[in-house]
Scaffold this motif. Structure first.
Motif, PDB file in Angstrom:
ATOM      1  N   ALA A  35      36.047  43.017  42.778  1.00 37.89           N
ATOM      2  CA  ALA A  35      36.312  43.539  41.428  1.00 37.89           C
ATOM      3  C   ALA A  35      37.745  44.063  41.315  1.00 37.89           C
ATOM      4  O   ALA A  35      38.444  43.792  40.324  1.00 37.89           O
ATOM      5  CB  ALA A  35      35.312  44.633  41.080  1.00 37.89           C
ATOM      6  N   LEU A  36      38.201  44.805  42.321  1.00 35.48           N
ATOM      7  CA  LEU A  36      39.567  45.322  42.290  1.00 35.48           C
ATOM      8  C   LEU A  36      40.585  44.213  42.522  1.00 35.48           C
ATOM      9  O   LEU A  36      41.715  44.282  42.022  1.00 35.48           O
ATOM     10  CB  LEU A  36      39.738  46.417  43.345  1.00 35.48           C
ATOM     11  N   GLN A  37      40.195  43.194  43.262  1.00 32.47           N
ATOM     12  CA  GLN A  37      41.083  42.043  43.440  1.00 32.47           C
ATOM     13  C   GLN A  37      41.295  41.329  42.111  1.00 32.47           C
ATOM     14  O   GLN A  37      42.425  40.967  41.761  1.00 32.47           O
ATOM     15  CB  GLN A  37      40.478  41.101  44.470  1.00 32.47           C
ATOM     16  N   LEU A  38      40.232  41.146  41.359  1.00 33.06           N
ATOM     17  CA  LEU A  38      40.354  40.518  40.045  1.00 33.06           C
ATOM     18  C   LEU A  38      41.132  41.410  39.088  1.00 33.06           C
ATOM     19  O   LEU A  38      41.913  40.922  38.258  1.00 33.06           O
ATOM     20  CB  LEU A  38      38.961  40.226  39.477  1.00 33.06           C
ATOM     21  N   ALA A 160      32.710  40.080  31.449  1.00 31.20           N
ATOM     22  CA  ALA A 160      33.781  39.176  31.042  1.00 31.20           C
ATOM     23  C   ALA A 160      35.042  39.482  31.852  1.00 31.20           C
ATOM     24  O   ALA A 160      35.152  40.541  32.486  1.00 31.20           O
ATOM     25  CB  ALA A 160      34.064  39.320  29.546  1.00 31.20           C
ATOM     26  N   GLU A 161      35.990  38.574  31.840  1.00 35.96           N
ATOM     27  CA  GLU A 161      37.217  38.755  32.617  1.00 35.96           C
ATOM     28  C   GLU A 161      37.911  40.072  32.290  1.00 35.96           C
ATOM     29  O   GLU A 161      38.240  40.851  33.184  1.00 35.96           O
ATOM     30  CB  GLU A 161      38.185  37.597  32.347  1.00 35.96           C
ATOM     31  N   MET A 162      38.122  40.326  31.004  1.00 36.76           N
ATOM     32  CA  MET A 162      38.878  41.500  30.607  1.00 36.76           C
ATOM     33  C   MET A 162      38.140  42.798  30.874  1.00 36.76           C
ATOM     34  O   MET A 162      38.755  43.868  30.889  1.00 36.76           O
ATOM     35  CB  MET A 162      39.235  41.408  29.114  1.00 36.76           C
ATOM     36  N   ASP A 163      36.822  42.743  31.092  1.00 39.73           N
ATOM     37  CA  ASP A 163      36.076  43.951  31.432  1.00 39.73           C
ATOM     38  C   ASP A 163      36.523  44.516  32.777  1.00 39.73           C
ATOM     39  O   ASP A 163      36.432  45.723  33.018  1.00 39.73           O
ATOM     40  CB  ASP A 163      34.576  43.655  31.481  1.00 39.73           C
ATOM     41  N   LYS A 166      39.978  47.279  32.791  1.00 41.40           N
ATOM     42  CA  LYS A 166      39.892  48.734  32.642  1.00 41.40           C
ATOM     43  C   LYS A 166      38.461  49.233  32.453  1.00 41.40           C
ATOM     44  O   LYS A 166      38.082  50.250  33.025  1.00 41.40           O
ATOM     45  CB  LYS A 166      40.748  49.194  31.449  1.00 41.40           C
ATOM     46  N   SER A 167      37.682  48.538  31.650  1.00 38.00           N
ATOM     47  CA  SER A 167      36.358  49.029  31.276  1.00 38.00           C
ATOM     48  C   SER A 167      35.452  49.297  32.476  1.00 38.00           C
ATOM     49  O   SER A 167      34.969  50.419  32.680  1.00 38.00           O
ATOM     50  CB  SER A 167      35.684  48.030  30.328  1.00 38.00           C
ATOM     51  N   LEU A 168      35.214  48.281  33.294  1.00 38.74           N
ATOM     52  CA  LEU A 168      34.309  48.439  34.435  1.00 38.74           C
ATOM     53  C   LEU A 168      34.849  49.401  35.504  1.00 38.74           C
ATOM     54  O   LEU A 168      34.097  50.247  35.997  1.00 38.74           O
ATOM     55  CB  LEU A 168      34.001  47.068  35.051  1.00 38.74           C
ATOM     56  N   PRO A 169      36.134  49.314  35.890  1.00 34.86           N
ATOM     57  CA  PRO A 169      36.642  50.294  36.870  1.00 34.86           C
ATOM     58  C   PRO A 169      36.539  51.733  36.384  1.00 34.86           C
ATOM     59  O   PRO A 169      36.207  52.635  37.167  1.00 34.86           O
ATOM     60  CB  PRO A 169      38.106  49.869  37.060  1.00 34.86           C
ATOM     61  N   ARG A 170      36.803  51.962  35.101  1.00 32.37           N
ATOM     62  CA  ARG A 170      36.705  53.325  34.579  1.00 32.37           C
ATOM     63  C   ARG A 170      35.262  53.822  34.597  1.00 32.37           C
ATOM     64  O   ARG A 170      34.995  54.992  34.900  1.00 32.37           O
ATOM     65  CB  ARG A 170      37.268  53.375  33.157  1.00 32.37           C
ATOM     66  N   ARG A 171      34.318  52.955  34.282  1.00 28.46           N
ATOM     67  CA  ARG A 171      32.914  53.356  34.349  1.00 28.46           C
ATOM     68  C   ARG A 171      32.513  53.686  35.779  1.00 28.46           C
ATOM     69  O   ARG A 171      31.781  54.656  36.010  1.00 28.46           O
ATOM     70  CB  ARG A 171      32.024  52.226  33.811  1.00 28.46           C
TER      71      ARG A 171
END
Length: 272
Positions: A35-38, A160-163, A166-171
């Protein structure tokens, strides 16, 4: 900067096409988890995108692919791996949060020391340690529930890609912070109960309370590095100062060296 904007290789790729290509594994491995690589790949792509003119964002190469299409094709497998990593991580932390919520809820309805038979009030109600128990137990319960809800929101997202930008890492950061707070409060609750109930009869219980630091030390050692990596990757700019980016010097320092490897046409100002 215009030199780099106008650059195209033999396949008609501009620099945004090249930025959309997948970074070599030895560079990707510097980030924790798929996830962090992406996320890093998206950050690189978005920063280069800021340098391009609007019409260059939709330019196609010889394969009739826009830069966004190149990025999607190159990172399809990494996206699947990132989704799996995020789901596995969230599921694991969700189980931990659910266990903590169950424990502290049981502690909340089971008052240490019992109640007064006449008034129904807790026997230790006037003791400071009882106040510590009540407050820490409430903090642990509410923060545990919050962490559980945050992790469940991650599991139900569309991925999705753009998630992943910022969205997923912040959650995940929010969920981990709530889980750490819940765990620390739960340990404090248990320590307060032991000290409150047994200290008057067994003074050696104070030494046992020192073991309460062990769970916190385990969390800090094993899971805190992940939280630090998430915060750094999400909050700290990937290329530093914007004026350095605008100068165009960072392009030649991209770790994948795509521009230097695929360049077959020299920029106009260096052609002789």
């Amino acid at each position: 900067m215009d030199t780099y904007r106008k650059f195209k290789d033999t396949n008609n790729n501009n620099i945004l096409h090249l930025a959309g290509k997948l970074t070599p594994p030895h560079i990707l491995g510097r980030s924790t988890g798929a996830a962090l690589q992406l996320q890093r790949e998206l950050q690189w792509f978005q920063e280069v995108k800021k340098l391009m003119l609007p019409d260059q964002l939709v330019q196609v190469n010889r394969d009739s692919l826009t830069p966004a299409m190149v990025f999607t094709n190159e990172h399809r497998d990494l996206l699947k791996e990132g989704e799996e990593w995020m789901k596995t991580t969230s599921q694991t932390f969700s189980i931990v949060a659910a266990l903590i919520v169950t424990i502290v809820f049981a502690a909340a309805i089971t008052v240490p020391g019992g109640n007064n038979q006449k008034s129904g009030m807790p026997l230790f109600k006037k003791k400071t340690l009882f106040d510590i128990f009540a407050v820490s137990n409430a903090i642990s319960l509410f923060s545990g529930i919050s962490a559980l809800l945050v992790f469940l929101s991650i599991l139900t997202t569309r991925f999705a890609e753009m998630d992943f930008l910022k969205s997923l890492p912040r959650r995940l950061i929010l969920g981990l912070l709530a889980l750490f707070l819940s765990t620390a409060s739960m340990v404090l609750t248990f320590s307060a109960i032991l000290f409150l109930v047994f200290y008057d009869q067994r003074h050696w219980m104070l030494a046992i309370l020192g073991l309460s630091c062990v769970p916190i030390a385990v969390i800090v050692t094993l899971q805190f590095p992940l939280l630090v990596d998430l915060c750094k990757s999400t909050s700290i700019p990937i290329f530093g100062k914007q004026e350095y980016i605008a100068s165009g010097k960072f392009i030649s320092k991209h770790p994948t060296s795509y521009l230097s490897e695929t360049r077959t046409t020299r920029p106009p100002d260096s052609a002789n």
